[in-house]
Scaffold this motif. Sequence first.
Motif, mmCIF file in Angstrom:
data_model
loop_
_atom_site.group_PDB
_atom_site.id
_atom_site.type_symbol
_atom_site.label_atom_id
_atom_site.label_comp_id
_atom_site.label_asym_id
_atom_site.label_seq_id
_atom_site.Cartn_x
_atom_site.Cartn_y
_atom_site.Cartn_z
ATOM 1 N N UNK A 72 -4.823 7.732 4.134
ATOM 2 C CA UNK A 72 -5.993 8.228 3.412
ATOM 3 C C UNK A 72 -7.281 7.827 4.121
ATOM 4 N N UNK A 73 -7.368 6.582 4.563
ATOM 5 C CA UNK A 73 -8.561 6.129 5.284
ATOM 6 C C UNK A 73 -8.769 6.935 6.564
ATOM 7 N N UNK A 74 -7.677 7.203 7.293
ATOM 8 C CA UNK A 74 -7.773 8.002 8.513
ATOM 9 C C UNK A 74 -8.235 9.418 8.193
ATOM 10 N N UNK A 75 -7.693 9.990 7.131
ATOM 11 C CA UNK A 75 -8.042 11.365 6.762
ATOM 12 C C UNK A 75 -9.513 11.491 6.404
ATOM 13 N N UNK A 76 -10.057 10.506 5.716
ATOM 14 C CA UNK A 76 -11.472 10.527 5.347
ATOM 15 C C UNK A 76 -12.354 10.544 6.592
ATOM 16 N N UNK A 77 -12.058 9.658 7.530
ATOM 17 C CA UNK A 77 -12.868 9.586 8.753
ATOM 18 C C UNK A 77 -12.683 10.844 9.598
ATOM 19 N N UNK A 243 -12.922 5.604 16.120
ATOM 20 C CA UNK A 243 -12.445 4.321 16.628
ATOM 21 C C UNK A 243 -12.650 3.215 15.609
ATOM 22 N N UNK A 244 -13.835 3.181 15.024
ATOM 23 C CA UNK A 244 -14.181 2.092 14.119
ATOM 24 C C UNK A 244 -13.596 2.280 12.723
ATOM 25 N N UNK A 245 -13.757 3.482 12.171
ATOM 26 C CA UNK A 245 -13.377 3.696 10.779
ATOM 27 C C UNK A 245 -11.904 3.957 10.555
ATOM 28 N N UNK A 246 -11.176 4.404 11.586
ATOM 29 C CA UNK A 246 -9.780 4.786 11.404
ATOM 30 C C UNK A 246 -8.814 3.976 12.263
ATOM 31 N N UNK A 247 -9.094 3.875 13.567
ATOM 32 C CA UNK A 247 -8.146 3.247 14.486
ATOM 33 C C UNK A 247 -7.901 1.781 14.151
ATOM 34 N N UNK A 248 -8.953 1.049 13.848
ATOM 35 C CA UNK A 248 -8.815 -0.387 13.616
ATOM 36 C C UNK A 248 -7.926 -0.661 12.404
ATOM 37 N N UNK A 249 -8.045 0.159 11.349
ATOM 38 C CA UNK A 249 -7.180 0.005 10.179
ATOM 39 C C UNK A 249 -5.718 0.268 10.533
ATOM 40 N N UNK A 250 -5.493 1.253 11.405
ATOM 41 C CA UNK A 250 -4.126 1.608 11.782
ATOM 42 C C UNK A 250 -3.434 0.457 12.497
ATOM 43 N N UNK A 251 -4.174 -0.245 13.342
ATOM 44 C CA UNK A 251 -3.590 -1.388 14.041
ATOM 45 C C UNK A 251 -3.436 -2.592 13.113
ATOM 46 N N UNK A 252 -4.378 -2.774 12.187
ATOM 47 C CA UNK A 252 -4.286 -3.886 11.229
ATOM 48 C C UNK A 252 -3.043 -3.750 10.362
ATOM 49 N N UNK A 253 -2.609 -2.524 10.105
ATOM 50 C CA UNK A 253 -1.417 -2.297 9.291
ATOM 51 C C UNK A 253 -0.200 -3.003 9.864
ATOM 52 N N UNK A 254 -0.046 -2.952 11.190
ATOM 53 C CA UNK A 254 1.103 -3.608 11.810
ATOM 54 C C UNK A 254 1.092 -5.109 11.574
ATOM 55 N N UNK A 255 -0.075 -5.730 11.699
ATOM 56 C CA UNK A 255 -0.178 -7.176 11.458
ATOM 57 C C UNK A 255 0.236 -7.505 10.023
ATOM 58 N N UNK A 256 -0.213 -6.691 9.081
ATOM 59 C CA UNK A 256 0.098 -6.941 7.670
ATOM 60 C C UNK A 256 1.598 -6.832 7.417
ATOM 61 N N UNK A 257 2.237 -5.838 8.027
ATOM 62 C CA UNK A 257 3.686 -5.676 7.814
ATOM 63 C C UNK A 257 4.472 -6.834 8.433
ATOM 64 N N UNK A 258 4.064 -7.301 9.592
ATOM 65 C CA UNK A 258 4.735 -8.466 10.193
ATOM 66 C C UNK A 258 4.481 -9.722 9.360
ATOM 67 N N UNK A 259 3.291 -9.832 8.794
ATOM 68 C CA UNK A 259 2.970 -10.979 7.942
ATOM 69 C C UNK A 259 3.881 -11.023 6.726
#
Length: 486
Positions: A72-77, A243-259
């Motif tokens: 959803x965040x990616x779609x908005x941006x 880059x700022x509004x969409x990409x960074x969230x997409x990469x943060x998702x991986x960290x959260x899932x590993x956490x």
Amino acid sequence: MESRIAILLLAPLLPIVIGLAVRRPRASEYLNLLASLVVLVVALPLPFAIDVPREMLHGYLLLDPLGAWVVLCVAVVYLLSSIYAIGYMRHDEAGDRRLPAFYALHAGFALTMLFAPLVNSIGVYWIAIELTTLVSTFLVGFERSAESMEAAWKYIIVVSAGISLALLGTTLLYWGGSFVLGETYNLTWESLVQVAPKMPPVLLKLGFLLTLIGYGTKVGLAPMHTWLPDAHSEGPAPVSAMLSGALLNTAMLGIVRFLAATDAAGQGALPHTALVVLGVLSLLVGALFIVRQKQIKRLMAYSSIEHMGVLALGFGFGGPLGIAGALYHMLNHSLCKPLLFFGAGNAMHRYGSKRIRDIRGVLAAFPVSGWLWLCGAVAITGAPPFGLFLSEFAILRAGWAGPNLWAVIVMLVLLIVIFVAFLNHFRAMYLESPPLPSVPAEASGNAWRTWPMALALAPLLVLGVWWPSAWTVLYQHIAAALGAMP
């Protein structure tokens, strides 16, 4: 649900396939805009339409509330940047001939970011994140200036080096799982959570730290952030927003899932502490460079580093409130950062400079978009009554109730410093007299470059005074899936 995901992933192919086949600039513009609108219509109800996680395409895709929220965040941006790009990217005839290629890359970039949150295999997720790098590198260097080409090379080299560490961490985690599941198995996000308690703790922690550094490089967490200011400042404004509004969230998702896997194994103390430390360091770096910044788009870039630090703190603090605040912050940041980059793009076009000292008398030059840009500047500092205030306040509350009180105090102090420094730059641009000759007001303006700013600001204001109750239920569901204890 399968048909919705198919539409979501196939829509960006319109400007890629048809746009490149037709090679008409206006057709490419509107095909990309149509694709972004379809993507948002499909993505908007997606997080609330999922009762239980669903595997699709023989288990290679996973549709769960967390992944759907990032989509959803990616779609908005994607929609906001597609609207703004129509007004921003139109140049002379020679420039127009390159527009089909730009919109094909733009849609391809969106496609990779829509695909990554839906990936179920950890190895394929790594491939999807690397694809976002490959496609966006051409967008960063699209203007072909010496500065943009240098930024593109720096971006792909630094991020690829970081992602290589994430691959090493993924390999260690797969090796750890092999002690339980055998030499060959399918390592999905669910199987990682299930096998993590039986893994050797050393491999689990080391694997997480490597993936944190690897994907943290893509997120722009300090000290792995060095690519971000150049890439954000040298790419076209619509690309900077993506880059700022969409990409960074997409990469943060991986960290959260590993956490979530380390939490399931009862080994979350070190990972959470590491995430909190990187979050504080990112805030510190963002604050220091914002105070002394002289270039307008780099100012926005260091603000992105700051807000990724805030996200890291939210997930690092953990608990239902920390996760809810971080998820709310994701969306608010995805709305606010395009607004700021669009305003910066307008100013750069109008004044012919990226330097803050050359941009003066903004309201005289931009009576409408100038006010929208100023409201975005207030919002990005976390001031009320905008959505970022509520999300940052929730994260502060989550940290205050946990063992990382020192990080809460540092975060609060740095947010105050950033608030003063960021708005001081805007005070100079808005209140100081313009250089001679003064820049005349834009009589007609450009609706394509003004309306997306208004479309971003309106929900920011609404979300600052109203936290939807349905979203609270969604956040609680995601927190429970991540293993957060009430």
